[in-house]
Design an enzyme around this catalytic site. Sequence first.
Site, short mmCIF file in Angstrom:
data_model
loop_
_atom_site.label_atom_id
_atom_site.label_comp_id
_atom_site.label_asym_id
_atom_site.label_seq_id
_atom_site.Cartn_x
_atom_site.Cartn_y
_atom_site.Cartn_z
N LYS A 173 -13.73 -10.52 -15.55
CA LYS A 173 -14.62 -10.62 -16.71
C LYS A 173 -14.61 -12.02 -17.35
CE LYS A 173 -17.42 -8.41 -19.53
NZ LYS A 173 -18.48 -7.48 -19.13
N SER A 199 -30.03 -4.86 -17.63
CA SER A 199 -29.77 -3.84 -18.65
C SER A 199 -29.67 -4.46 -20.04
CB SER A 199 -28.47 -3.12 -18.32
OG SER A 199 -27.39 -4.02 -18.52
N GLY A 200 -29.60 -5.77 -20.08
CA GLY A 200 -29.37 -6.41 -21.38
C GLY A 200 -27.89 -6.74 -21.57
N GLY A 203 0.84 -1.20 0.00
CA GLY A 203 0.00 0.00 0.00
C GLY A 203 0.87 1.24 0.00
N HIS A 234 7.42 -7.64 -4.14
CA HIS A 234 6.11 -8.06 -4.66
C HIS A 234 6.22 -9.36 -5.46
CE1 HIS A 234 3.75 -4.50 -3.62
NE2 HIS A 234 4.91 -3.86 -3.73
N ASP A 260 -23.11 -8.64 -17.69
CA ASP A 260 -22.94 -8.75 -16.23
C ASP A 260 -24.28 -8.79 -15.50
OD1 ASP A 260 -20.32 -8.58 -16.95
OD2 ASP A 260 -20.11 -6.47 -16.40
N SER A 261 -25.17 -7.86 -15.81
CA SER A 261 -26.43 -7.82 -15.07
C SER A 261 -27.27 -9.05 -15.39
CB SER A 261 -27.21 -6.53 -15.35
OG SER A 261 -27.73 -6.52 -16.64
N GLU A 307 3.83 -11.03 -6.70
CA GLU A 307 2.73 -11.18 -7.66
C GLU A 307 3.03 -10.58 -9.03
OE1 GLU A 307 2.94 -9.28 -5.04
OE2 GLU A 307 1.75 -7.46 -5.15
N CYS A 329 5.31 -5.99 1.56
CA CYS A 329 5.61 -4.55 1.55
C CYS A 329 4.96 -3.83 2.74
CB CYS A 329 5.17 -3.98 0.19
SG CYS A 329 5.87 -2.38 -0.15
N TYR A 330 3.94 -3.02 2.52
CA TYR A 330 3.27 -2.35 3.64
C TYR A 330 2.79 -3.39 4.67
CZ TYR A 330 -0.16 0.57 6.13
OH TYR A 330 -0.88 1.25 7.09
#
Length: 499
Positions: free
Chosen positions: A355, A213-214, A48, A159, A217-218, A161, A75-76
């Site tokens: 996604k 919404s079409g 962070g 890090h 995701d929704s 990752e 790290c942090y």
Amino acid sequence: MRIVIVDYGSQYTQLLARRIREMGVFSEIVNSRFKFEGDEIGIILSGGPMSVYDKLAFDLPEELFDKAIPVLGICYGMQLIAKNFGGKIEKGEIAEYGFTKISLSDSVLFEGIPPEITVWMSHGDVVKALPKGFIQTGKSQSGLIAAFEFKNTYAIQFHPEVTHTEYGIEILKNFVFKVCKAQPKWAVENFVESEIKKIRSIVKDEKVIGAVSGGVDSTIATVLTAKAIGKNLIPIFVNHGLLRIEDMKVPMDLKKIGIDVKVIDASDLFFERLRGVEDPETKRRIIGHTFIEVFEREALPYDAKFLLQGTIYPDVIESAVASKSSAKIKSHHNVGGLPEKMNLKLLEPIRELFKDEVRQLGKILGLPNIFVQRHPFPGPGLAVRIIGEVTREKAEILRLADDIFTKILREKGEYQKIWQAFTVLLSSRSVGVKGDARSYGYVLAIRAVDSVDGMTASWHDMPYDILKEISSEITGHVSEIGRVVYDITDKPPSTIEWE
Ligand code: XMP
């Protein structure tokens, strides 16, 4: 069984979650106010931007070390561990940033890894003295403490990752499998089962209202929630008149799999409010506000306690910084803003998925490939693809043209190669000849871009034969369009949408 990642605002936190899921182990990102739920097998404290001595510095989750669950501080996160156990942290005279060589000593974390590796560092503060009882297991080339541990608490300054760190994935794997004893069992398939249970336990017998919404995701969030709570989900589809043909089919598609969607045709109201409006931001605002107004009106009679949102992982701005004052997570508002007055609790069943995982979930839930692979579509819909004033007639013209365009891309196998493709109706007209007569039709721009996340994009190198077919099919079938042009601008300098 999950690995929890406590987010302290590092730009790499999402990457950590991603890496661990790729190992087949479920990982979730939480903020520092997180409460243990009993299924945690390991905790990772992310990096962070803060210093542990900042007045507003985020602290360790409560009870972190009471549970005997393995902890890895990065790290942090490492500095927090050091501070918590009485170590000494100072502003580094030589902040390490970028590639750094470190030497490692014996540790389960570094098993199978050479004693000297190059890692990615990004820190200002340094741990100057270890807490009592802790053992140093890594030293950087500038002599700084790069890793230490005590029992099942591990800390590293670099890090693991990011791809720049040699053996980074192996280090994470050692933590996940050797220290936390995780079993690689997680896959989107298991997510369905566990998420359904979770939705049921949250919602109980209450009603959930959702805006469909079409979009991908929704719709997927709707199908998953309907599986969990059946009729207690009330999906509402507000048609603002600015949807594409394929979006408008979504309620019918959902009906086929037993989900009844309440369809509200509010297009008159939207076109009325948009009359004479040319400014893109004003269009967006009008659509957002009108959407909420219509949705609220339709949703209020149901006495729902929850609002379903198709928020997905990249939409979530769950940095610890954003959620400092509340344990509730701030979300991106997919459909132009949330009905805040309704006082509903949020239900976001796919908010932890990336996604591509959402697409996999869609397939598992039985949605057709053609649906789950769809390109992104903006909330204000065709309104931002009609330059100038938006009218029902123009929306109709654009809808037809867009449908032809998309169908050709799909038929030619080009759709999948493109990140986002659409058509734009310009406000200018152009002279042409149709038959023997002079015509004066609209200009239609087609846009197709390659991108990873929509932040930058380059125009798609579309084969000429496809362009040719698109142009002749559109001008042949949509009489109001007299000219078709291809947009060859990257982002930057232009945006993906035209407005
Ligand atoms: P731009 O045009 O900013 O688009 O390069 C980047 C991505 O965002 C989408 N976009 C929107 N999505 N509401 C949305 O939900 C909006 O107002 C909006 N504007 C742009 C755009 O389609 C692209 O995928």
